[in-house]
Write a protein that holds these residues in place. Structure first.
Motif, PDB file in Angstrom:
ATOM      1  N   UNK A   1      57.426  54.139  31.350  1.00  0.00           N
ATOM      2  CA  UNK A   1      56.127  54.286  32.015  1.00  0.00           C
ATOM      3  C   UNK A   1      56.101  53.455  33.297  1.00  0.00           C
ATOM      4  N   UNK A   2      56.584  52.229  33.208  1.00  0.00           N
ATOM      5  CA  UNK A   2      56.574  51.352  34.382  1.00  0.00           C
ATOM      6  C   UNK A   2      57.456  51.940  35.482  1.00  0.00           C
ATOM      7  N   UNK A   3      58.620  52.452  35.091  1.00  0.00           N
ATOM      8  CA  UNK A   3      59.509  53.072  36.091  1.00  0.00           C
ATOM      9  C   UNK A   3      58.842  54.287  36.722  1.00  0.00           C
TER      10      UNK A   3
ATOM     11  N   UNK B   1      48.397  52.174  25.299  1.00  0.00           N
ATOM     12  CA  UNK B   1      49.260  52.247  26.483  1.00  0.00           C
ATOM     13  C   UNK B   1      48.781  53.333  27.448  1.00  0.00           C
TER      14      UNK B   1
ATOM     15  N   UNK C   1      43.968  55.143  40.710  1.00  0.00           N
ATOM     16  CA  UNK C   1      44.599  55.033  42.034  1.00  0.00           C
ATOM     17  C   UNK C   1      44.428  56.358  42.776  1.00  0.00           C
TER      18      UNK C   1
ATOM     19  N   UNK D   1      55.631  54.912  37.001  1.00  0.00           N
ATOM     20  CA  UNK D   1      54.543  54.489  37.876  1.00  0.00           C
ATOM     21  C   UNK D   1      55.090  53.881  39.168  1.00  0.00           C
ATOM     22  N   UNK D   2      56.245  53.232  39.085  1.00  0.00           N
ATOM     23  CA  UNK D   2      56.850  52.641  40.286  1.00  0.00           C
ATOM     24  C   UNK D   2      57.184  53.719  41.306  1.00  0.00           C
TER      25      UNK D   2
ATOM     26  N   UNK E   1      52.965  46.462  39.615  1.00  0.00           N
ATOM     27  CA  UNK E   1      54.339  46.954  39.460  1.00  0.00           C
ATOM     28  C   UNK E   1      55.341  45.798  39.565  1.00  0.00           C
TER      29      UNK E   1
ATOM     30  N   UNK F   1      55.572  57.028  41.113  1.00  0.00           N
ATOM     31  CA  UNK F   1      54.385  57.860  41.329  1.00  0.00           C
ATOM     32  C   UNK F   1      53.326  57.174  42.196  1.00  0.00           C
ATOM     33  N   UNK F   2      53.019  55.919  41.889  1.00  0.00           N
ATOM     34  CA  UNK F   2      51.901  55.261  42.570  1.00  0.00           C
ATOM     35  C   UNK F   2      52.132  55.097  44.076  1.00  0.00           C
TER      36      UNK F   2
ATOM     37  N   UNK G   1      57.893  44.687  36.564  1.00  0.00           N
ATOM     38  CA  UNK G   1      59.347  44.751  36.756  1.00  0.00           C
ATOM     39  C   UNK G   1      59.978  43.378  36.531  1.00  0.00           C
TER      40      UNK G   1
ATOM     41  N   UNK H   1      48.465  47.670  43.460  1.00  0.00           N
ATOM     42  CA  UNK H   1      49.631  48.428  42.988  1.00  0.00           C
ATOM     43  C   UNK H   1      50.881  47.554  43.029  1.00  0.00           C
TER      44      UNK H   1
ATOM     45  N   UNK I   1      59.429  53.117  25.750  1.00  0.00           N
ATOM     46  CA  UNK I   1      58.397  53.960  26.370  1.00  0.00           C
ATOM     47  C   UNK I   1      57.704  53.165  27.467  1.00  0.00           C
ATOM     48  N   UNK I   2      57.395  51.924  27.150  1.00  0.00           N
ATOM     49  CA  UNK I   2      56.733  51.043  28.118  1.00  0.00           C
ATOM     50  C   UNK I   2      57.561  50.933  29.400  1.00  0.00           C
ATOM     51  N   UNK I   3      58.858  50.739  29.236  1.00  0.00           N
ATOM     52  CA  UNK I   3      59.758  50.597  30.378  1.00  0.00           C
ATOM     53  C   UNK I   3      59.779  51.876  31.204  1.00  0.00           C
TER      54      UNK I   3
END
Lengths: 344, 66
Positions: free
Chosen positions: B12-14, A169, A179, B16-17, A207, B19-20, A211, A203, B8-10
């Motif tokens: 991380x995605x949040x 991961x 990025x 990155x949503x 994302x 941060x990126x 989601x 990106x 953890x995966x969730x």
């Protein structure tokens, strides 16, 4: 106790997958280098290779990151998942070529060691326009190396699936670093809007897909089963399960797959021992529950793989009362035999 | 076993949503300060300091490309 090494088991599907991948990478590099040579005739071959390999690696990584959620949203994308690790290794190799040529072009032939020069030549961490973006790329390459080096199933068994999965991961960390590497590096010196649009599209796609897949999966976890007597929990109706298929419920934070076959009901953990694939999305083939990801099989009564394989998953006691499946939420030890419930 | 990884995966995605997009737009703003008037005022003094360094950086890159 040790884990024996077994070489890659090549099969026609893997060969076809790799052929398409190599052809795609070759085509991309050929088109990119040709177009770049025409648009930037003054650019050297090393510069074109650096840009070509770097852009191809980032594009490949974006595709790799999209495959997971796409498979959750539409099972037709599953064939892309089976050998996704090959794409990951190719991403690392391209990134290594990009980094290697970059280090040689910008940091070699000086008075410092090239790697030391890469790490210490620019320490302006407080500036956005002059941020030391090369260090970000280097860190991303280290992560990709760790993943490529442990991509074989040998490491999956040695490290155990949860540890291996946690390590892999880190791909999200690598993506975030890249990025930053592109935004604070290439985008600071290039004005062409296509670069920013392409990065923004990557990106947004990654994302957005994640989601969407998370929202779809959450709906399974949020369905609260109804409790009954003797500690049993109502799972689902028998007629809601297709023959030789499963219904998946979420119980105490874990998913359970309930299979219906030959007038019987068996329940076992939804998580495949191989790479945590969703057993409940598989079918019963030749009397065995077959994982849809890589074909690992388990006997429905015991949750154990047929000999000579040794994988085992936890089983659960079930009861069928008036067309409704009730399940004991306490899992039994992996491989423990449970008499299947009869569908009356 | 797998649920903690999904949590953890969730997260991380949040993460990155958030941060990126910040990283992306911060980089764009640093490169194109004239996109917003406020950005232009804030970067005018910083930009004056960084301008010689940026020019030197671009000149070095052009030299290498040649």
């Amino acid at each position: 106790m040790s884990v024996q090494y077994a070489a890659i088991g090549w099969n026609p599907q893997k060969r076809a997958y790799d052929l398409v991948m190599v052809f795609g990478i070759g085509l991309y590099l050929a088109v990119f280098l040709g177009a770049s040579a025409l648009l930037h005739p003054s650019a050297t071959a090393e510069t074109l290779i650096i840009r070509g390999c770097g852009s191809c690696a980032f594009l490949l990584l974006s595709i790799v990151l999209c495959i997971g959620p796409l498979c959750r949203l539409d099972r037709r994308f599953l064939p892309l998942l089976y050998n996704r690790r090959h794409l990951g290794v190719a991403t690392f190799v391209l990134g290594l070529a990009h980094g290697g040529f970059g280090i040689f072009q910008f940091h070699a032939l000086g008075d410092k060691d090239p790697l030391v020069s890469l790490l210490v030549s620019n320490l302006r961490f407080t500036s956005v326009a002059d941020f030391p973006f090369q260090q970000l790329g280097f860190l991303a390459l280290v992560i990709l190396f760790l993943m490529a080096a442990t991509s074989h199933d040998f490491w999956l068994r040695n490290l155990t699936p949860p540890v291996w999965k946690t390590l892999h991961m880190l791909v999200y960390g690598a993506y975030a670093l890249l990025v930053g590497h592109i935004t604070l590096g290439l985008l600071q010196s290039e004005r062409h809007p296509l670069l920013a649009v392409g990065l923004g599209a990557s990106i947004a796609a990654i994302l957005g897909l994640h989601l969407a897949a998370a929202i779809k999966e959450k709906s399974v976890d949020e369905r609260l089963p109804q409790s009954g007597s003797a500690g049993l929990v109502m799972a689902c109706r028998v007629d809601s399960i297709e023959e030789k298929c499963a219904a998946v419920i979420s119980l105490r934070g874990e998913r359970i797959a309930i299979f219906k076959y030959d007038g019987k009901i068996s329940a076992l953990s939804n998580v495949c021992r191989h790479q945590n694939g969703p057993l409940g999305e598989g079918k019963i083939v030749d009397g065995c529950i077959t994982c849809p990801w890589h074909g690992y099989q388990y006997l429905p009564e015991t949750g154990a793989s047929p000999p000579p394989f040794t994988e085992k998953v936890s089983t659960f006691r079930t009861k069928v009362i008036e067309g409704v499946v009730w399940i004991d939420p306490d899992p039994l030890s992996p491989g423990c035999r449970v008499e299947p419930s009869r569908v009356s | 076993m797998i649920q903690p990884l999904r949590r953890i995966h969730w997260r991380i995605v949040l993460g990155l949503s958030v941060l990126l997009p910040i990283l992306f737009f911060a980089g764009l703003r640093a490169r194109h300060p004239k996109l917003t008037g406020k950005a232009a005022k804030e970067t005018s003094s910083a930009g004056a300091q960084n301008a010689p360094e940026n020019s030197a950086r671009q000149a070095a890159r052009q030299e290498v490309d040649r």
